[in-house]
Scaffold this motif. Structure first.
Motif, PDB file in Angstrom:
ATOM      1  N   GLY A 168     110.183  20.870 -73.730  1.00  0.00           N
ATOM      2  CA  GLY A 168     109.677  22.240 -73.614  1.00  0.00           C
ATOM      3  C   GLY A 168     109.733  22.725 -72.182  1.00  0.00           C
ATOM      4  N   ALA A 169     109.384  21.851 -71.235  1.00  0.00           N
ATOM      5  CA  ALA A 169     109.485  22.217 -69.827  1.00  0.00           C
ATOM      6  C   ALA A 169     110.932  22.417 -69.415  1.00  0.00           C
ATOM      7  CB  ALA A 169     108.829  21.137 -68.969  1.00  0.00           C
ATOM      8  N   ALA A 170     111.841  21.553 -69.914  1.00  0.00           N
ATOM      9  CA  ALA A 170     113.258  21.687 -69.574  1.00  0.00           C
ATOM     10  C   ALA A 170     113.833  22.993 -70.102  1.00  0.00           C
ATOM     11  CB  ALA A 170     114.035  20.504 -70.136  1.00  0.00           C
ATOM     12  N   ALA A 171     113.354  23.410 -71.280  1.00  0.00           N
ATOM     13  CA  ALA A 171     113.869  24.641 -71.882  1.00  0.00           C
ATOM     14  C   ALA A 171     113.531  25.871 -71.051  1.00  0.00           C
ATOM     15  CB  ALA A 171     113.323  24.797 -73.294  1.00  0.00           C
ATOM     16  N   LEU A 172     112.492  25.787 -70.240  1.00  0.00           N
ATOM     17  CA  LEU A 172     112.086  26.926 -69.409  1.00  0.00           C
ATOM     18  C   LEU A 172     112.897  27.034 -68.127  1.00  0.00           C
ATOM     19  CD1 LEU A 172     108.190  26.591 -69.739  1.00  0.00           C
ATOM     20  CD2 LEU A 172     109.718  28.114 -71.013  1.00  0.00           C
ATOM     21  N   LEU A 173     113.641  26.017 -67.797  1.00  0.00           N
ATOM     22  CA  LEU A 173     114.395  25.995 -66.551  1.00  0.00           C
ATOM     23  C   LEU A 173     115.803  26.533 -66.761  1.00  0.00           C
ATOM     24  CD1 LEU A 173     113.310  22.467 -65.239  1.00  0.00           C
ATOM     25  CD2 LEU A 173     112.396  24.711 -64.587  1.00  0.00           C
ATOM     26  N   PRO A 174     116.388  27.136 -65.734  1.00  0.00           N
ATOM     27  CA  PRO A 174     117.767  27.633 -65.863  1.00  0.00           C
ATOM     28  C   PRO A 174     118.754  26.489 -66.006  1.00  0.00           C
ATOM     29  CG  PRO A 174     116.980  27.820 -63.587  1.00  0.00           C
ATOM     30  CD  PRO A 174     115.801  27.435 -64.414  1.00  0.00           C
ATOM     31  N   GLY A 175     119.768  26.708 -66.818  1.00  0.00           N
ATOM     32  CA  GLY A 175     120.816  25.716 -66.991  1.00  0.00           C
ATOM     33  C   GLY A 175     120.624  24.801 -68.168  1.00  0.00           C
ATOM     34  N   ALA A 176     119.522  24.910 -68.879  1.00  0.00           N
ATOM     35  CA  ALA A 176     119.290  24.043 -70.038  1.00  0.00           C
ATOM     36  C   ALA A 176     120.318  24.344 -71.113  1.00  0.00           C
ATOM     37  CB  ALA A 176     117.885  24.247 -70.580  1.00  0.00           C
ATOM     38  N   ALA A 177     120.873  23.289 -71.705  1.00  0.00           N
ATOM     39  CA  ALA A 177     121.960  23.470 -72.665  1.00  0.00           C
ATOM     40  C   ALA A 177     121.535  23.227 -74.096  1.00  0.00           C
ATOM     41  CB  ALA A 177     123.125  22.535 -72.312  1.00  0.00           C
ATOM     42  N   GLY A 178     120.268  22.983 -74.328  1.00  0.00           N
ATOM     43  CA  GLY A 178     119.807  22.680 -75.674  1.00  0.00           C
ATOM     44  C   GLY A 178     118.794  23.684 -76.182  1.00  0.00           C
ATOM     45  N   SER A 179     118.218  23.364 -77.333  1.00  0.00           N
ATOM     46  CA  SER A 179     117.248  24.242 -77.980  1.00  0.00           C
ATOM     47  C   SER A 179     115.953  23.484 -78.222  1.00  0.00           C
ATOM     48  CB  SER A 179     117.803  24.758 -79.314  1.00  0.00           C
ATOM     49  OG  SER A 179     116.791  25.351 -80.096  1.00  0.00           O
ATOM     50  N   PHE A 180     114.851  24.022 -77.707  1.00  0.00           N
ATOM     51  CA  PHE A 180     113.560  23.385 -77.903  1.00  0.00           C
ATOM     52  C   PHE A 180     113.153  23.435 -79.370  1.00  0.00           C
ATOM     53  CE2 PHE A 180     108.802  23.834 -77.806  1.00  0.00           C
ATOM     54  CZ  PHE A 180     108.549  22.496 -77.527  1.00  0.00           C
ATOM     55  N   LEU A 185     112.287  20.429 -84.589  1.00  0.00           N
ATOM     56  CA  LEU A 185     112.692  20.202 -85.972  1.00  0.00           C
ATOM     57  C   LEU A 185     113.401  18.860 -86.129  1.00  0.00           C
ATOM     58  CD1 LEU A 185     113.977  23.753 -86.965  1.00  0.00           C
ATOM     59  CD2 LEU A 185     111.891  22.623 -87.736  1.00  0.00           C
ATOM     60  N   GLY A 186     114.199  18.488 -85.123  1.00  0.00           N
ATOM     61  CA  GLY A 186     114.899  17.209 -85.187  1.00  0.00           C
ATOM     62  C   GLY A 186     113.943  16.031 -85.255  1.00  0.00           C
ATOM     63  N   GLY A 187     112.870  16.084 -84.471  1.00  0.00           N
ATOM     64  CA  GLY A 187     111.884  15.020 -84.517  1.00  0.00           C
ATOM     65  C   GLY A 187     111.217  14.930 -85.876  1.00  0.00           C
ATOM     66  N   LEU A 188     110.873  16.086 -86.431  1.00  0.00           N
ATOM     67  CA  LEU A 188     110.220  16.093 -87.743  1.00  0.00           C
ATOM     68  C   LEU A 188     111.162  15.610 -88.835  1.00  0.00           C
ATOM     69  CD1 LEU A 188     108.279  19.493 -87.542  1.00  0.00           C
ATOM     70  CD2 LEU A 188     107.347  17.176 -87.306  1.00  0.00           C
ATOM     71  N   VAL A 189     112.412  16.059 -88.794  1.00  0.00           N
ATOM     72  CA  VAL A 189     113.375  15.683 -89.839  1.00  0.00           C
ATOM     73  C   VAL A 189     113.675  14.188 -89.794  1.00  0.00           C
ATOM     74  CG1 VAL A 189     115.773  15.931 -90.569  1.00  0.00           C
ATOM     75  CG2 VAL A 189     114.408  17.960 -90.063  1.00  0.00           C
ATOM     76  N   ALA A 218     113.726  14.169 -81.677  1.00  0.00           N
ATOM     77  CA  ALA A 218     113.580  15.308 -80.778  1.00  0.00           C
ATOM     78  C   ALA A 218     114.670  15.305 -79.707  1.00  0.00           C
ATOM     79  CB  ALA A 218     112.198  15.287 -80.133  1.00  0.00           C
ATOM     80  N   LEU A 219     114.961  14.134 -79.157  1.00  0.00           N
ATOM     81  CA  LEU A 219     116.012  14.044 -78.138  1.00  0.00           C
ATOM     82  C   LEU A 219     117.361  14.453 -78.711  1.00  0.00           C
ATOM     83  CD1 LEU A 219     115.009  10.638 -76.476  1.00  0.00           C
ATOM     84  CD2 LEU A 219     114.736  12.917 -75.484  1.00  0.00           C
ATOM     85  N   LEU A 220     117.687  13.933 -79.885  1.00  0.00           N
ATOM     86  CA  LEU A 220     118.979  14.254 -80.500  1.00  0.00           C
ATOM     87  C   LEU A 220     119.024  15.698 -80.983  1.00  0.00           C
ATOM     88  CD1 LEU A 220     119.460  10.949 -82.534  1.00  0.00           C
ATOM     89  CD2 LEU A 220     120.861  11.709 -80.604  1.00  0.00           C
ATOM     90  N   GLY A 221     117.905  16.175 -81.528  1.00  0.00           N
ATOM     91  CA  GLY A 221     117.873  17.546 -82.028  1.00  0.00           C
ATOM     92  C   GLY A 221     118.041  18.597 -80.947  1.00  0.00           C
ATOM     93  N   TRP A 222     117.781  18.236 -79.709  1.00  0.00           N
ATOM     94  CA  TRP A 222     117.954  19.166 -78.589  1.00  0.00           C
ATOM     95  C   TRP A 222     119.356  19.770 -78.576  1.00  0.00           C
ATOM     96  CZ3 TRP A 222     115.328  21.607 -74.801  1.00  0.00           C
ATOM     97  CH2 TRP A 222     116.013  22.002 -73.639  1.00  0.00           C
ATOM     98  N   TYR A 223     120.351  18.974 -78.907  1.00  0.00           N
ATOM     99  CA  TYR A 223     121.734  19.448 -78.902  1.00  0.00           C
ATOM    100  C   TYR A 223     122.212  19.919 -80.271  1.00  0.00           C
ATOM    101  CZ  TYR A 223     122.552  17.789 -74.137  1.00  0.00           C
ATOM    102  OH  TYR A 223     122.512  17.608 -72.768  1.00  0.00           O
ATOM    103  N   GLY A 224     121.340  19.956 -81.266  1.00  0.00           N
ATOM    104  CA  GLY A 224     121.730  20.508 -82.555  1.00  0.00           C
ATOM    105  C   GLY A 224     121.802  19.480 -83.663  1.00  0.00           C
ATOM    106  N   TRP A 225     122.048  19.980 -84.863  1.00  0.00           N
ATOM    107  CA  TRP A 225     122.020  19.131 -86.059  1.00  0.00           C
ATOM    108  C   TRP A 225     123.153  18.117 -86.075  1.00  0.00           C
ATOM    109  CZ3 TRP A 225     117.536  19.252 -88.062  1.00  0.00           C
ATOM    110  CH2 TRP A 225     116.796  20.429 -88.099  1.00  0.00           C
ATOM    111  N   THR A 226     124.328  18.516 -85.579  1.00  0.00           N
ATOM    112  CA  THR A 226     125.464  17.590 -85.594  1.00  0.00           C
ATOM    113  C   THR A 226     125.158  16.345 -84.768  1.00  0.00           C
ATOM    114  OG1 THR A 226     127.035  19.415 -85.878  1.00  0.00           O
ATOM    115  CG2 THR A 226     127.907  17.316 -85.080  1.00  0.00           C
ATOM    116  N   VAL A 227     124.591  16.548 -83.588  1.00  0.00           N
ATOM    117  CA  VAL A 227     124.250  15.421 -82.718  1.00  0.00           C
ATOM    118  C   VAL A 227     123.139  14.587 -83.348  1.00  0.00           C
ATOM    119  CG1 VAL A 227     123.367  14.775 -80.445  1.00  0.00           C
ATOM    120  CG2 VAL A 227     125.011  16.653 -80.663  1.00  0.00           C
ATOM    121  N   LEU A 228     122.181  15.238 -83.973  1.00  0.00           N
ATOM    122  CA  LEU A 228     121.090  14.515 -84.634  1.00  0.00           C
ATOM    123  C   LEU A 228     121.627  13.584 -85.709  1.00  0.00           C
ATOM    124  CD1 LEU A 228     118.063  14.043 -85.292  1.00  0.00           C
ATOM    125  CD2 LEU A 228     118.209  16.023 -86.825  1.00  0.00           C
TER     126      LEU A 228
END
Length: 277
Positions: A168-180, A185-189, A218-228
């Motif tokens: 969540g903190a990383a998502a607030l910073l410029p340059g983040a390439a993922g989705s909080f 959702l990735g962690g829950l799934v 959660a770590l894998l879901g940051w980059y999307g469902w395919t990576v998860l």
């Protein structure tokens, strides 16, 4: 800049990897046993954080903390210890005694390589800080699971809470390439998927694996469902290959339990490496 970043990440991995053996030694006990607070010779482990932080050597006897699963034995003469002897504690001959163990660079080298690879694939992005902060704990969990087939709640549950906060903190910073949102959702799934597997076959899936799936998802879901899905599948693929190898070598059968945490972590690492944009 990339070379400097990779070098710094490798140094971080090597430095933190030097702290893993002591913590792993202290945590590598059965669920009903207390954490170890002494070296195999009975000397109290000294150092910061009540002895949890420090090198792999006891300050008093200068013995390398061993990768043993049995409780520390009574003090005895190290020079006469048989490095291949079996433990007699609790009458269990399958347990090793707390004998000297040579310092091994395996954990620092593996952790340095993993951190360097993450830096090379991720680049100078905010999420790289999250990967590097989680890496030593992942190495510690993998080491403990390999030794005693256990993923301590004292590590998995804080990680399950800490990883979303860091992302969540990383998502607030410029340059983040993922989705909080995807990370949550990735962690829950992934946690729900592992919980379902645990309910279906509790003998084949430990509940510690279920709890570890939350931060890894959660770590894998940051980059999307395919990576998860790729990271989760890679974990099962690695674990299956390891189990098949043991069966072929006749060191286990199809019903034998294997430590699955290291393969979950290895699969997550592969997912992050291949999924980074």
């Amino acid at each position: 800049m990339d070379a400097t970043l990779i070098a710094l990440a490798a140094l971080w991995g090597a430095a933190t990897g030097l702290l893993v053996p002591r913590a792993a030694y202290r945590l590598s006990v059965e669920p009903e046993e207390a954490w170890r607070d002494a070296c195999p010779q009975g000397h109290t482990l000294l150092g910061p954080a009540r002895g949890w932080l420090g090198g792999a050597r006891c300050r008093t006897c200068a013995l390398t903390v061993p990768a043993a699963t049995a409780p520390a034995p009574e003090p005895r003469d190290v020079l006469t210890a048989d490095a291949g002897a079996d433990a007699t504690a609790e009458g269990d001959p399958s347990q090793e005694t707390g004998v000297p163990l040579r310092t091994t660079p395996a954990v620092p080298l593996v952790l340095a390589a993993a951190c360097a690879a993450l830096a090379a694939s991720t680049g100078f992005r905010p999420e790289l800080g999250v990967w590097l902060l989680c890496a030593p704990f992942a190495a510690l969990l993998a080491t403990v699971d390999l030794r005693v087939h256990r993923l301590p709640d004292q590590l998995t549950l804080p990680l399950a809470a800490l990883v979303p906060l860091l992302l969540g903190a990383a998502a607030l910073l410029p340059g983040a390439a993922g989705s909080f949102g995807h990370a949550l959702l990735g962690g829950l799934v992934l946690g729900a998927a592992y919980f379902l597997l645990f309910v279906i076959n509790p003998n084949g899936m430990g509940f510690g694996d279920v709890k570890l799936a939350l931060p890894l998802g959660a770590l894998l879901g940051w980059y999307g469902w395919t990576v998860l899905f790729a990271g989760a599948f890679a974990g099962f693929l690695l674990g299956g290959a390891y189990g098949l190898g043991l069966v072929l070598l006749r060191k286990a059968d199809r019903k034998s339990a294997i430590p699955f945490g290291p393969f979950m972590i290895g699969g997550a690492l592969l997912g992050l490496l291949l999924g980074a944009p």
